[in-house]
Design an enzyme around this catalytic site. Sequence first.
Site, PDB file in Angstrom:
ATOM      1  CB  THR A 371      -1.267  -0.173   0.880  1.00  0.00           C
ATOM      2  OG1 THR A 371      -1.350  -1.159   1.026  1.00  0.00           O
ATOM      3  CG2 THR A 371      -1.982   1.232   1.277  1.00  0.00           C
ATOM      4  CG  ASP A 413      -7.792  -6.210   2.269  1.00  0.00           C
ATOM      5  OD1 ASP A 413      -6.568  -7.447   3.095  1.00  0.00           O
ATOM      6  OD2 ASP A 413      -7.336  -5.538   2.124  1.00  0.00           O
ATOM      7  CB  SER A 443      -5.609  -2.505   8.374  1.00  0.00           C
ATOM      8  OG  SER A 443      -6.163  -3.861   8.860  1.00  0.00           O
TER       9      SER A 443
HETATM   10  N1  GLY Z   1      -5.273  -4.640   1.278  1.00  0.00           N
HETATM   11  C1  GLY Z   1      -4.827  -3.619   2.969  1.00  0.00           C
HETATM   12  C2  GLY Z   1      -5.079  -2.663   3.333  1.00  0.00           C
HETATM   13  O1  GLY Z   1      -6.702  -2.246   3.076  1.00  0.00           O
HETATM   14  O2  GLY Z   1      -5.889  -3.043   4.582  1.00  0.00           O
END
Ligand code: GLY
Length: 560
Positions: A371, A413, A443
């Site tokens: 991310t 997720d 997250s």
């Molecule tokens: N793909 C990681 C999150 O959105 O937590």
Amino acid sequence: MIKFYRILLFCLVFFKISCSQTIDSDNKFDSKAMVVSAHPLASEIGINILKNGGNAADATIAVQFALAVVYPSAGNIGGGGFFVYRSTDGNFSTLDFREKAPLLATRDMYLDSNNKVVKDLSLYSHLAVGVPGTVDGMISIHKKFGQLPWEDLVQPAIDLATNGFELTRLEANKLNRFNKTNGRINKNSDYFKENYSKGDSISLPQLSKTLSLIRDHKRAGFYSGKTAKMLVKEMSLNGGKITQKDLDSYQSIWRDPIIGFYKGYKIISMSPPSSGGILLIQMLKMAEHFPLQDFGFHSLKSIHVMTEIEKLSFADRAKHLGDPDFYKVPEKLLIDSLYLLERINKINMDSSLLSSNIYAGEFNLKESEETTHFSIVDKYGNASSLTTTLNGSFGSGIIVDGAGFLLNNEMDDFSIQPGHANMYGLVGGEANSVEPTKRMLSSMTPTILEKDGNLFMVLGTPGGSTIITAVFQTIINIIDFDMSIEQAVNSPRFHHQWYPDEIKLESDIAKDSNLIFQLKAMNHNLNFVSSMNRVDAILVKKNKYFGGADNRGDDHVSYF
Ligand code: GLY
């Protein structure tokens, strides 16, 4: 000549980094505007937008598109994210541009006929892809806050993709790793040319064309017309579920922020479908009951107590957090002070609680690597905190044939089966089960802090489940341990997420053998990792901006 100019630019960039470090610790640094992102070229693009009269929202859009070019492992147009914005008048807005499950998604789509999870299906197949939200998100931000013309914000990314840009060492290594595993999926893409080295120039003509369509036609440049056709074809030829109907119906959503207080600081963060804001407030409110400053930074007591707090919060995440449009998330109860006081009564200061003895709180539910994050402040006093993702590094690894952009693997997720750990080891249940058009739990924790009604801090980070604990610890580093912003983002970190029952510790903490011995004696299971997260943050003191770019990556502060 161009090469000479680029070398000069890089020298200037490095001079600026060391400049901001020295000046930050001397507390003399004064800037009108600042951008901190995962890549020097993206930060430079953002700061140029701010210099040319754009505001933090304009710069946000330009940086998001630039990262889709220069930082393809996480920057994206084929993914999604969350945006927290504080206008100079003190108003907050939070945008959810998270991906959604396609209309044809089903609860058991990742299970075989024996109800067993099929390995990698939610991660590295066309079924792993959620309906992308990024382009709609940027359009929503522009509609609400944009000052400069849309075209001017997309164009810098198009220029990078067309003219090419130089790879940093980290980026060259990442692309080489990606190509080794991914060559089987998209051999035609612009990313599969050679074994890359630092300084190699890479251009991305397919992506440049797609970005040009987005520049000229906005939403229609991505969710319909040529780009959409290529995306839908990519899906239908390879067993994916996304159809034109999914693209037509995708909408980003302005949601209410999650707000809480820690030691007089107001914390503003992202609400569900991200778990980030709620867990961050839970952790801070529980931490407020312990004298962390007296315990000392990275002392046995502070690591123990913060770890226990992290476990308790992640237990709640697994049971109670999901897309609020599908599941009644008890938001207020989860951050209620009395509830959290009850939770910390479980903490034993002498010994670690086994995760198997920790459960989510019970409520009466009637109450109504990869991310990336960037932080921006402008000369008007607006602040932007945006975290965006493809989920895994380079997402599903699938590049839309002909359109040159990477697709996320965000479907992982979801809790694809109760109790089955996702790629971050997170477990979940009903609240986060797969349902058509539902958003998967995240997250991501883009966050802004105020002190006495004034902007105090802007921060966030990548790192899956470790995002929340990294933001938690960075805030504690600033407020309790009085660090400069650079110390706060670069300090080693630790992480616990309930399951697996272990503390992940960065190697610098692991060097303290006495601490390690004592943590083990308290029954903590330890897992040593080389590096977690890349926190990018801005601190405001006496109207001056101080940038913290995480030195675990190429992250970079640009300012004027
Ligand atoms: N793909 C990681 C999150 O959105 O937590």
